[in-house]
Scaffold this motif. Structure first.
Motif, short mmCIF file in Angstrom:
data_model
loop_
_atom_site.label_atom_id
_atom_site.label_comp_id
_atom_site.label_asym_id
_atom_site.label_seq_id
_atom_site.Cartn_x
_atom_site.Cartn_y
_atom_site.Cartn_z
N ILE A 174 31.13 17.92 0.56
CA ILE A 174 32.58 17.91 0.30
C ILE A 174 33.31 18.70 1.39
O ILE A 174 34.30 18.24 1.97
CB ILE A 174 32.89 18.48 -1.10
CG1 ILE A 174 32.28 17.58 -2.18
CG2 ILE A 174 34.39 18.62 -1.32
CD1 ILE A 174 32.37 18.16 -3.59
N GLY A 175 32.79 19.90 1.70
CA GLY A 175 33.42 20.72 2.74
C GLY A 175 33.38 20.04 4.10
O GLY A 175 34.35 20.06 4.87
N TRP A 176 32.26 19.40 4.39
CA TRP A 176 32.08 18.69 5.67
C TRP A 176 33.10 17.55 5.77
O TRP A 176 33.71 17.34 6.81
CB TRP A 176 30.64 18.15 5.70
CG TRP A 176 30.18 17.61 7.03
CD1 TRP A 176 30.60 18.00 8.27
CD2 TRP A 176 29.21 16.58 7.23
NE1 TRP A 176 29.93 17.28 9.24
CE2 TRP A 176 29.07 16.41 8.63
CE3 TRP A 176 28.42 15.81 6.37
CZ2 TRP A 176 28.19 15.47 9.17
CZ3 TRP A 176 27.54 14.89 6.92
CH2 TRP A 176 27.42 14.72 8.31
N GLY A 177 33.28 16.85 4.66
CA GLY A 177 34.22 15.73 4.65
C GLY A 177 35.68 16.17 4.74
O GLY A 177 36.53 15.42 5.20
N LEU A 178 35.98 17.39 4.28
CA LEU A 178 37.36 17.88 4.32
C LEU A 178 37.81 18.15 5.75
O LEU A 178 38.96 17.91 6.11
CB LEU A 178 37.51 19.17 3.50
CG LEU A 178 37.56 19.03 1.97
CD1 LEU A 178 37.69 20.42 1.34
CD2 LEU A 178 38.73 18.16 1.55
N VAL A 179 36.90 18.68 6.59
CA VAL A 179 37.30 19.12 7.93
C VAL A 179 36.58 18.35 9.04
O VAL A 179 37.17 18.06 10.09
CB VAL A 179 37.06 20.64 8.09
CG1 VAL A 179 37.41 21.10 9.50
CG2 VAL A 179 37.88 21.42 7.07
N GLY A 180 35.31 18.01 8.82
CA GLY A 180 34.56 17.32 9.86
C GLY A 180 33.66 18.24 10.66
O GLY A 180 33.01 17.82 11.61
N TYR A 181 33.66 19.53 10.28
CA TYR A 181 32.77 20.49 10.92
C TYR A 181 31.57 20.77 10.01
O TYR A 181 31.75 21.07 8.84
CB TYR A 181 33.47 21.83 11.10
CG TYR A 181 34.16 22.07 12.43
CD1 TYR A 181 33.61 21.65 13.63
CD2 TYR A 181 35.37 22.77 12.48
CE1 TYR A 181 34.25 21.91 14.84
CE2 TYR A 181 36.01 23.03 13.68
CZ TYR A 181 35.44 22.60 14.86
OH TYR A 181 36.07 22.87 16.05
N CYS A 182 30.36 20.72 10.56
CA CYS A 182 29.22 21.32 9.88
C CYS A 182 28.86 22.57 10.69
O CYS A 182 29.47 22.82 11.74
CB CYS A 182 28.07 20.31 9.73
SG CYS A 182 27.57 19.48 11.23
N PRO A 183 27.91 23.39 10.24
CA PRO A 183 27.72 24.69 10.89
C PRO A 183 27.47 24.64 12.40
O PRO A 183 28.05 25.43 13.15
CB PRO A 183 26.51 25.27 10.13
CG PRO A 183 26.64 24.70 8.77
CD PRO A 183 27.12 23.29 8.99
N GLY A 184 26.62 23.73 12.87
CA GLY A 184 26.29 23.69 14.31
C GLY A 184 27.51 23.46 15.18
O GLY A 184 27.86 24.30 16.03
N PRO A 185 28.19 22.33 15.02
CA PRO A 185 29.36 22.06 15.85
C PRO A 185 30.45 23.13 15.73
O PRO A 185 31.10 23.47 16.72
CB PRO A 185 29.87 20.71 15.34
CG PRO A 185 28.64 20.05 14.81
CD PRO A 185 27.81 21.16 14.21
N ALA A 186 30.65 23.67 14.53
CA ALA A 186 31.69 24.69 14.35
C ALA A 186 31.36 25.92 15.20
O ALA A 186 32.23 26.45 15.91
CB ALA A 186 31.81 25.08 12.88
#
Lengths: 144, 147
Positions: B94-106
């Motif tokens: 859900i969090g990934w879909g809200l922003v488009g960042y997962c831990p690595g890319p962020a």
């Protein structure tokens, strides 16, 4: 299909990510899962901390180094709505720790190891993310 | 020292892969997740490059007793599909879909100095901290394993 899709750079980038996972495994015997490497800092014992920091520093240094080497500034289009950023960040931080991994730990390394837990986790977070994007973009229509 | 340099090199390679592939851009990730919109297949190609190479790495070391610069391989040992795995993966999604960042890319994008990235990473660290506090307060399982 999106017009600036470039399959070759996507594949090459993916190969670099896979190589990084292979290097960390054959060198240190650790899984290249970013949420675990980062979140594990909270409970890591002495002697288990430095490699995590070295790995994360290398990762953070990569884009600026690419720029210095003459690369172009990577495109980053991200929402500027603070509420979304905070909600998203909290969910990603809490969820990846509770679920024991993220796109790299479950998605790349776990699938490569044929882990059943990772296959289930990857299917679930992909489905949850796609559903969220669908709701936000097409049902609420608030954000692009 | 060799272990640290290896970790640094692996991190660099990981960051270069994320940047070069375009995964550092949340819009591209959301484009992949948006199956009802203009679909962007980039993430699938990244996975198609990464998974087989990582698989080869795991296979080639199968008969070795220890990694080059550490005393043992630390593979995850749990195999149960439990509630934590399911709930955690869904919350993360859900969090990934809200922003488009997962831990690595962020994290990789931190070095490019965007305010939005900083806010996201701050909240992500807070989410991880909340998890640690919750786990100590209500220990629902003996020991977590990190990956």
């Amino acid at each position: 299909m999106i017009h600036d899709f470039s399959p070759i750079s996507a594949l090459l980038g993916g190969i670099a990510i896979g190589l990084a996972a292979a290097v960390l495994w054959s060198g240190l015997g650790r899984i290249a899962g970013i949420s675990g490497i980062l979140g594990g800092l909270a409970t890591a014992r002495r002697g288990d901390i430095a490699w995590r920091i070295a790995f994360l520093l290398g990762m953070i240094a990569a884009p600026p180094l690419l720029l210095l080497a003459g690369g172009s500034m990577p495109t980053i289009t991200v929402t500027s709505a603070p509420g979304l950023l905070i909600a998203g960040g909290l969910l990603v931080g809490f969820g990846t720790r509770l679920g024991g991994g993220c796109t790299s730990g479950h998605g790349v390394c776990g699938l490569a190891r044929g882990s059943r837990r990772s296959i289930v986790a990857t299917a679930l977070f992909m489905a949850a993310a796609a559903t969220t994007v669908f709701l936000v973009r097409h049902l609420i229509g608030a954000l692009s | 020292m060799r272990a640290l340099l290896t970790a640094l090199a692996a991190g660099l390679l990981f960051g270069l892969g994320l940047t070069g592939s375009g995964m550092i851009d949340p819009a591209r990730v959301l484009g992949f997740l948006d199956v009802a919109g203009i679909w962007d297949p980039t993430l699938a190609f990244v996975m198609a490059g990464a998974v087989p190479v990582a698989m080869l790495g795991f296979r080639l070391t199968r008969h070795r007793s220890a990694p080059c610069c550490a005393s043992e391989f630390q593979a995850p040992t749990r195999s149960a599909i439990d509630r934590s795995l399911v709930a955690g993966a869904i919350l993360f999604g859900i969090g990934w879909g809200l922003v488009g960042y997962c831990p690595g890319p962020a994290l990789a994008a931190l070095g490019l100095g965007r305010t939005a990235t900083g806010i996201f990473v701050g909240a992500m660290l807070a989410g991880m901290a909340i998890f640690e506090i919750a786990r100590r307060r209500w220990p629902w399982q003996p020991k977590r394993e990190s990956r």
